[in-house]
Design a protein around this motif. Structure first.
Motif, PDB file in Angstrom:
ATOM      1  N   GLY A  51      39.933  -9.603  59.141  1.00 49.07           N
ATOM      2  CA  GLY A  51      40.255 -10.027  60.500  1.00 49.07           C
ATOM      3  C   GLY A  51      41.732  -9.955  60.818  1.00 49.07           C
ATOM      4  N   THR A  52      42.409  -8.942  60.282  1.00 48.57           N
ATOM      5  CA  THR A  52      43.839  -8.787  60.550  1.00 48.57           C
ATOM      6  C   THR A  52      44.063  -8.605  62.053  1.00 48.57           C
ATOM      7  OG1 THR A  52      44.066  -7.654  58.423  1.00 48.57           O
ATOM      8  CG2 THR A  52      45.917  -7.488  59.963  1.00 48.57           C
ATOM      9  N   PRO A  53      44.754  -9.542  62.712  1.00 51.44           N
ATOM     10  CA  PRO A  53      44.882  -9.460  64.167  1.00 51.44           C
ATOM     11  C   PRO A  53      45.935  -8.463  64.639  1.00 51.44           C
ATOM     12  CG  PRO A  53      46.001 -11.397  63.343  1.00 51.44           C
ATOM     13  CD  PRO A  53      45.357 -10.759  62.150  1.00 51.44           C
ATOM     14  N   ALA A  54      47.029  -8.343  63.879  1.00 49.39           N
ATOM     15  CA  ALA A  54      48.128  -7.470  64.279  1.00 49.39           C
ATOM     16  C   ALA A  54      48.698  -6.845  63.006  1.00 49.39           C
ATOM     17  CB  ALA A  54      49.187  -8.270  65.035  1.00 49.39           C
ATOM     18  N   PHE A  55      50.030  -6.874  62.846  1.00 52.76           N
ATOM     19  CA  PHE A  55      50.610  -6.346  61.614  1.00 52.76           C
ATOM     20  C   PHE A  55      50.176  -7.215  60.444  1.00 52.76           C
ATOM     21  CE2 PHE A  55      53.687  -5.903  58.265  1.00 52.76           C
ATOM     22  CZ  PHE A  55      53.940  -4.547  58.233  1.00 52.76           C
ATOM     23  N   GLY A  56      49.779  -6.578  59.357  1.00 55.69           N
ATOM     24  CA  GLY A  56      49.375  -7.335  58.188  1.00 55.69           C
ATOM     25  C   GLY A  56      49.207  -6.449  56.986  1.00 55.69           C
ATOM     26  N   GLN A  57      49.145  -7.065  55.812  1.00 58.17           N
ATOM     27  CA  GLN A  57      48.932  -6.320  54.589  1.00 58.17           C
ATOM     28  C   GLN A  57      47.922  -7.045  53.713  1.00 58.17           C
ATOM     29  OE1 GLN A  57      52.688  -5.796  52.593  1.00 58.17           O
ATOM     30  NE2 GLN A  57      52.854  -7.945  51.996  1.00 58.17           N
ATOM     31  N   ILE A  58      47.110  -6.273  53.017  1.00 58.59           N
ATOM     32  CA  ILE A  58      46.050  -6.794  52.179  1.00 58.59           C
ATOM     33  C   ILE A  58      46.192  -6.184  50.790  1.00 58.59           C
ATOM     34  CG2 ILE A  58      43.553  -6.857  51.792  1.00 58.59           C
ATOM     35  CD1 ILE A  58      43.195  -6.781  54.803  1.00 58.59           C
ATOM     36  N   GLY A  59      46.141  -7.019  49.773  1.00 61.34           N
ATOM     37  CA  GLY A  59      46.245  -6.558  48.409  1.00 61.34           C
ATOM     38  C   GLY A  59      44.885  -6.383  47.752  1.00 61.34           C
ATOM     39  N   ARG A  60      44.880  -5.749  46.606  1.00 60.81           N
ATOM     40  CA  ARG A  60      43.721  -5.609  45.732  1.00 60.81           C
ATOM     41  C   ARG A  60      42.601  -4.752  46.310  1.00 60.81           C
ATOM     42  NH1 ARG A  60      42.885 -11.401  42.787  1.00 60.81           N
ATOM     43  NH2 ARG A  60      41.614 -10.037  41.455  1.00 60.81           N
ATOM     44  N   GLY A  61      42.880  -3.971  47.345  1.00 60.34           N
ATOM     45  CA  GLY A  61      41.840  -3.135  47.921  1.00 60.34           C
ATOM     46  C   GLY A  61      41.296  -2.112  46.954  1.00 60.34           C
ATOM     47  N   TYR A  62      42.094  -1.737  45.961  1.00 61.38           N
ATOM     48  CA  TYR A  62      41.657  -0.772  44.951  1.00 61.38           C
ATOM     49  C   TYR A  62      40.500  -1.310  44.117  1.00 61.38           C
ATOM     50  CZ  TYR A  62      44.993  -3.868  42.668  1.00 61.38           C
ATOM     51  OH  TYR A  62      45.682  -4.992  42.268  1.00 61.38           O
ATOM     52  N   GLU A  63      40.302  -2.636  44.091  1.00 57.96           N
ATOM     53  CA  GLU A  63      39.218  -3.209  43.297  1.00 57.96           C
ATOM     54  C   GLU A  63      37.839  -2.918  43.898  1.00 57.96           C
ATOM     55  OE1 GLU A  63      41.435  -7.101  41.289  1.00 57.96           O
ATOM     56  OE2 GLU A  63      40.085  -7.371  43.000  1.00 57.96           O
ATOM     57  N   THR A  64      37.796  -2.754  45.220  1.00 56.61           N
ATOM     58  CA  THR A  64      36.506  -2.572  45.897  1.00 56.61           C
ATOM     59  C   THR A  64      36.359  -1.235  46.590  1.00 56.61           C
ATOM     60  OG1 THR A  64      37.414  -3.677  47.871  1.00 56.61           O
ATOM     61  CG2 THR A  64      36.245  -5.056  46.278  1.00 56.61           C
ATOM     62  N   GLU A  65      37.453  -0.487  46.727  1.00 57.86           N
ATOM     63  CA  GLU A  65      37.431   0.782  47.449  1.00 57.86           C
ATOM     64  C   GLU A  65      37.819   1.916  46.495  1.00 57.86           C
ATOM     65  OE1 GLU A  65      36.305   1.396  50.321  1.00 57.86           O
ATOM     66  OE2 GLU A  65      36.210  -0.559  51.318  1.00 57.86           O
ATOM     67  N   PRO A  66      36.841   2.709  46.018  1.00 52.36           N
ATOM     68  CA  PRO A  66      37.140   3.789  45.063  1.00 52.36           C
ATOM     69  C   PRO A  66      38.184   4.786  45.566  1.00 52.36           C
ATOM     70  CG  PRO A  66      34.783   3.376  45.149  1.00 52.36           C
ATOM     71  CD  PRO A  66      35.386   2.563  46.251  1.00 52.36           C
ATOM     72  N   ALA A  67      38.195   5.058  46.864  1.00 55.04           N
ATOM     73  CA  ALA A  67      39.167   6.026  47.385  1.00 55.04           C
ATOM     74  C   ALA A  67      40.593   5.530  47.173  1.00 55.04           C
ATOM     75  CB  ALA A  67      38.913   6.275  48.876  1.00 55.04           C
ATOM     76  N   LEU A  68      40.798   4.225  47.285  1.00 50.33           N
ATOM     77  CA  LEU A  68      42.124   3.649  47.066  1.00 50.33           C
ATOM     78  C   LEU A  68      42.426   3.510  45.578  1.00 50.33           C
ATOM     79  CD1 LEU A  68      42.138   0.895  49.844  1.00 50.33           C
ATOM     80  CD2 LEU A  68      42.940   3.269  49.982  1.00 50.33           C
ATOM     81  N   GLU A  69      41.427   3.205  44.783  1.00 50.06           N
ATOM     82  CA  GLU A  69      41.619   3.112  43.334  1.00 50.06           C
ATOM     83  C   GLU A  69      42.144   4.436  42.784  1.00 50.06           C
ATOM     84  OE1 GLU A  69      38.979   2.620  39.237  1.00 50.06           O
ATOM     85  OE2 GLU A  69      38.040   2.244  41.190  1.00 50.06           O
ATOM     86  N   HIS A  70      41.659   5.539  43.322  1.00 50.00           N
ATOM     87  CA  HIS A  70      42.076   6.866  42.853  1.00 50.00           C
ATOM     88  C   HIS A  70      43.582   7.080  43.012  1.00 50.00           C
ATOM     89  CE1 HIS A  70      42.081  11.168  42.155  1.00 50.00           C
ATOM     90  NE2 HIS A  70      42.533  11.399  43.370  1.00 50.00           N
ATOM     91  N   LEU A  71      44.209   6.360  43.925  1.00 53.49           N
ATOM     92  CA  LEU A  71      45.642   6.547  44.175  1.00 53.49           C
ATOM     93  C   LEU A  71      46.509   5.913  43.097  1.00 53.49           C
ATOM     94  CD1 LEU A  71      45.763   5.864  48.037  1.00 53.49           C
ATOM     95  CD2 LEU A  71      45.187   7.980  46.814  1.00 53.49           C
ATOM     96  N   ILE A  72      45.949   5.006  42.306  1.00 45.65           N
ATOM     97  CA  ILE A  72      46.732   4.304  41.288  1.00 45.65           C
ATOM     98  C   ILE A  72      47.421   5.287  40.346  1.00 45.65           C
ATOM     99  CG2 ILE A  72      46.552   2.805  39.254  1.00 45.65           C
ATOM    100  CD1 ILE A  72      44.360   1.257  40.685  1.00 45.65           C
ATOM    101  N   ASP A  73      46.698   6.320  39.934  1.00 48.74           N
ATOM    102  CA  ASP A  73      47.246   7.285  38.974  1.00 48.74           C
ATOM    103  C   ASP A  73      47.082   8.709  39.495  1.00 48.74           C
ATOM    104  OD1 ASP A  73      44.506   7.263  38.772  1.00 48.74           O
ATOM    105  OD2 ASP A  73      44.432   7.181  36.586  1.00 48.74           O
ATOM    106  N   HIS A  74      47.378   8.888  40.760  1.00 45.53           N
ATOM    107  CA  HIS A  74      47.213  10.210  41.367  1.00 45.53           C
ATOM    108  C   HIS A  74      48.070  11.238  40.620  1.00 45.53           C
ATOM    109  CE1 HIS A  74      47.068  13.482  44.237  1.00 45.53           C
ATOM    110  NE2 HIS A  74      46.083  12.860  44.860  1.00 45.53           N
ATOM    111  N   PRO A  75      47.512  12.391  40.261  1.00 40.95           N
ATOM    112  CA  PRO A  75      48.234  13.358  39.429  1.00 40.95           C
ATOM    113  C   PRO A  75      49.469  13.970  40.086  1.00 40.95           C
ATOM    114  CG  PRO A  75      46.147  14.280  40.213  1.00 40.95           C
ATOM    115  CD  PRO A  75      46.121  12.814  40.526  1.00 40.95           C
ATOM    116  N   ALA A  76      49.556  13.911  41.404  1.00 40.90           N
ATOM    117  CA  ALA A  76      50.752  14.430  42.069  1.00 40.90           C
ATOM    118  C   ALA A  76      51.900  13.428  42.040  1.00 40.90           C
ATOM    119  CB  ALA A  76      50.435  14.794  43.526  1.00 40.90           C
ATOM    120  N   VAL A  77      51.563  12.152  41.842  1.00 42.54           N
ATOM    121  CA  VAL A  77      52.540  11.073  41.968  1.00 42.54           C
ATOM    122  C   VAL A  77      52.884  10.437  40.630  1.00 42.54           C
ATOM    123  CG1 VAL A  77      52.950   8.793  43.014  1.00 42.54           C
ATOM    124  CG2 VAL A  77      51.804  10.592  44.333  1.00 42.54           C
ATOM    125  N   LEU A  78      51.891  10.218  39.781  1.00 42.41           N
ATOM    126  CA  LEU A  78      52.122   9.498  38.532  1.00 42.41           C
ATOM    127  C   LEU A  78      53.226  10.117  37.673  1.00 42.41           C
ATOM    128  CD1 LEU A  78      51.242   7.093  36.812  1.00 42.41           C
ATOM    129  CD2 LEU A  78      49.569   8.607  35.703  1.00 42.41           C
TER     130      LEU A  78
END
Length: 266
Positions: A51-78
């Protein structure tokens, strides 16, 4: 316009020089259109559920969203993170940020801890948070919710004047050497915690999302969680588990027996 654009993968000597000189660099088009779409959909789900009303940030999304989890060790960035930190670091936080449609200009700041100002540790401020920001909306022009940074400011012994930081108008907060990052969706901005930066204004009629992966030395406390989700640790990869700080400490807390994360090339 000068732009510190580099190629994905291994950190070259020139990449390091650019980072040490400017405090940041940009890797263009890291994510495909499909990957951007998946990460954007995941971001919207996270903020809608919270329910983020305006500007906001949410942590731990990688725990439930596989697309975001993949970014943790992305081969272009790591490899860039390893090149700057060595083999011993953790994912200190994963913040998914939303800037609402027609969002205003943000305030100038450096990243760090409100509990203990990083400036107390020394000058120049050491690298304690290395942020990889995955852009999930097009930001090819200014005023699209871009990031604005001041090149080289991580090395400055003089802080940004308070009047500029707290100015009551966009004009008062303007800095003539500010660099507005213009890049396509799927590009990644990597920057030092001590670089002065702010969120630029967003004139679009849609919400802007960015996924920030923040890496730190292994002894820095996590900021998006007090503990790791056991279910996530059970199903994720050994490397990502290590990045969560779940590793053995035979010589407490971080002595000679600390084993680095299990990178694929070792």
């Amino acid at each position: 316009m000068l732009n510190p654009v580099i190629q994905p993968g291994h950190l070259t000597e020139l990449d390091r020089f650019i980072f040490e000189s400017w405090g940041y660099f940009i890797i263009p088009d890291v994510l495909s259109e499909d990957e951007v779409a998946a990460c954007l959909a995941a971001s919207k789900r996270l903020h809608e559920a919270a329910g983020t009303p305006a500007f906001g940030q949410i942590g731990r999304g990688y725990e439930t969203e596989p697309a975001l989890e993949h970014l943790i060790d992305h081969p272009a960035v790591l490899p860039k993170i390893r090149g700057l930190y060595g083999d011993r670091f953790i994912l200190q936080a994963g913040w998914n940020t939303k800037q609402p449609a027609h969002g205003p200009m943000g305030g100038w700041h450096q990243d760090g801890s409100g509990a203990y100002d990083f400036k107390k540790l020394g000058h120049p401020i050491p690298l304690l948070q290395l942020r990889a920001s995955f852009l999930l909306n097009d930001q090819t022009r200014p005023r699209m919710g871009n990031m604005e940074l001041i090149p080289g400011s991580h090395r400055s012994l003089v802080g940004l004047p308070e009047g500029v930081r707290r100015g009551e108008s966009e004009e008062a907060r303007a800095v003539p050497i500010g660099h507005v990052i213009c890049a396509t969706a799927g590009s990644v901005l990597i920057f030092h915690n001590a670089v002065w930066h702010r969120t630029y204004a967003h004139d679009g009629d849609y919400d802007r999302y960015t996924m920030h992966m923040i890496y730190s030395p292994p002894w820095v406390r996590s900021s998006d969680r007090l503990h790791n989700d056991p279910a996530f640790l059970q199903r994720t990869t050994p490397l990502r588990r290590a990045f969560m700080g779940e590793f053995d400490r035979p010589d407490a807390p971080y002595g000679a027996g600390y084993t680095p994360p299990p990178f694929d090339n070792e």
